[in-house]
Design an enzyme around this catalytic site. Structure first.
Site, PDB file in Angstrom:
ATOM      1  N   HIS A   1       0.805  -1.222   0.000  1.00  0.00           N
ATOM      2  CA  HIS A   1       0.000   0.000   0.000  1.00  0.00           C
ATOM      3  C   HIS A   1       0.845   1.283   0.000  1.00  0.00           C
ATOM      4  O   HIS A   1       0.728   2.128  -0.890  1.00  0.00           O
ATOM      5  CB  HIS A   1      -0.884   0.044   1.255  1.00  0.00           C
TER       6      HIS A   1
HETATM    7  C1  BDR Z   1      -3.034   1.112   5.265  1.00  0.00           C
HETATM    8  O1  BDR Z   1      -3.295   0.676   6.607  1.00  0.00           O
HETATM    9  C2  BDR Z   1      -2.120   0.222   7.217  1.00  0.00           C
HETATM   10  O2  BDR Z   1      -2.284  -1.070   7.720  1.00  0.00           O
HETATM   11  C3  BDR Z   1      -1.049   0.209   6.166  1.00  0.00           C
HETATM   12  O3  BDR Z   1       0.196   0.612   6.715  1.00  0.00           O
HETATM   13  C4  BDR Z   1      -1.527   1.166   5.112  1.00  0.00           C
HETATM   14  O4  BDR Z   1      -1.064   2.459   5.332  1.00  0.00           O
HETATM   15  C5  BDR Z   1      -3.740   0.179   4.303  1.00  0.00           C
HETATM   16  O5  BDR Z   1      -5.122   0.231   4.477  1.00  0.00           O
END
Ligand code: BDR
Ligand code: CA
Length: 316
Positions: A241
């Site tokens: 992500h």
């Molecule tokens: C986001 O939520 C966190 O778990 C990750 O680091 C990322 O920024 C994904 O939904």
């Protein structure tokens, strides 16, 4: 050269993105600000210091928010099943890291740094939007002084990941997200529409670690728990992500986008849902009128993004 302040809640995918920012030749990482989210603020800040030390990163670390912008919101449990009890995949991060933190709170660090570099700073925010909202609240003029804001958060034409309609970073502080998305600065929104289809396999990361240095070996170690977590959704791999937002800074051509006003639902069963009114679409008067037109990413060349991450991490 892109001057970047990285606002983060490390976090496994945050760690990969940090190494990307540190190693990309066109990025000058001028600050790291922490926020609660993947773990408590003590843990995410300790993790930022740990990674700074292990990876020899010069940028200062400023500690940020530990509560939502509307403090009456109730906090749930930390997502230890995603990022581990230590926030970095249970690799045994030391309890304390003997490095100084910047004396200013994150929002103040952001204000001072933006004012010292007018028109030049890109804010890359990959946790809850609390620090950015606090900075805007304290000093609204910074909206006109920031080059752009690139966030990982939200979802538009795909489901959420913490509720059927909401993504974790936005759901963790919806009021803060609504403030930063409706402010008069340019926000690029990299949400699950692109990040959920940008995955790196365990084998691919393992090969990087075999070719690369100690930094990538640490990244490989701390990613194993997160890869195990993703087995419900990814074939022996993980969604990267936060790195997607960092890649956008240097390679926006790998993303397809639409523009429009963006609002965040605050409260009720759709708490944290992000909704765009695409420019050019006409509706009766409503809550999306007269908003700044933000950039929403709807498509991505995932393989090229992942290869760019690999090539950048292997440059050292
Ligand atoms: C986001 O939520 C966190 O778990 C990750 O680091 C990322 O920024 C994904 O939904
Ligand atoms: Ca994150």
């Amino acid at each position: 050269m892109h001057k970047v302040i990285y606002d983060t809640d490390p976090g496994v995918d945050d760690a990969m993105a940090l190494l990307f920012l540190h190693r990309h030749p066109e990025i000058d990482l001028i600050g790291i600000t922490t926020v609660f989210g993947n773990a408590s603020i003590e843990t995410t800040t300790r993790n930022a210091l740990f990674l700074k030390r292990e990876w020899d990163i010069a940028a200062p670390v400023a500690k940020g928010a530990d509560v939502t912008i509307n403090p009456s919101r109730k906090e749930g449990a930390w997502p230890t099943f995603v990022h581990g009890d230590d926030g970095l995949g249970n690799i045994g991060v030391p309890a304390t890291v003997d490095l100084p933190v910047d004396p200013r709170p994150a929002y103040k660090f952001i204000i001072d740094t933006v004012r010292a570099n007018p028109g030049e700073v890109t804010l890359v925010a990959v946790g809850r939007m609390t620090n950015l909202a606090l900075a805007l609240k304290e000093d609204p003029e910074i909206a006109g002084l920031v080059k752009q804001v690139v966030i990982m958060g939200g979802n538009f034409y795909v489901p959420g990941n913490v509720t059927p309609v909401a993504e974790a970073n936005i759901h963790g502080d919806p009021e803060a997200a609504d403030i930063i998305l409706t402010a008069p600065w340019k926000v690029v929104v990299i949400g699950l529409d692109v990040t959920a289809i940008t995955t790196m396999s365990r084998g691919y990361l393992g090969e990087m670690a075999a070719k690369g240095d100690k930094a990538i070996q640490l990244l490989n170690d701390l990613s194993q728990f997160y890869i195990d977590f993703y087995k419900h959704a990814v074939e022996d791999g993980m969604m990267v992500h936060d790195s997607c937002a960092c890649v956008y800074v240097v390679a926006p051509e790998l993303f397809t986008t639409i523009t429009g006003g963006v609002r965040v639902v605050c409260g009720g069963i759709a708490d944290g849902q992000t909704i765009v009114k695409p420019d050019g679409r006409r509706f009766p008067p409503g809550d999306w009128d007269n908003l700044p037109s933000q950039v929403v990413c709807t498509g991505v060349e995932s393989e090229k993004v992942v290869d760019l991450i690999r090539d950048t991490l292997l440059t050292a």
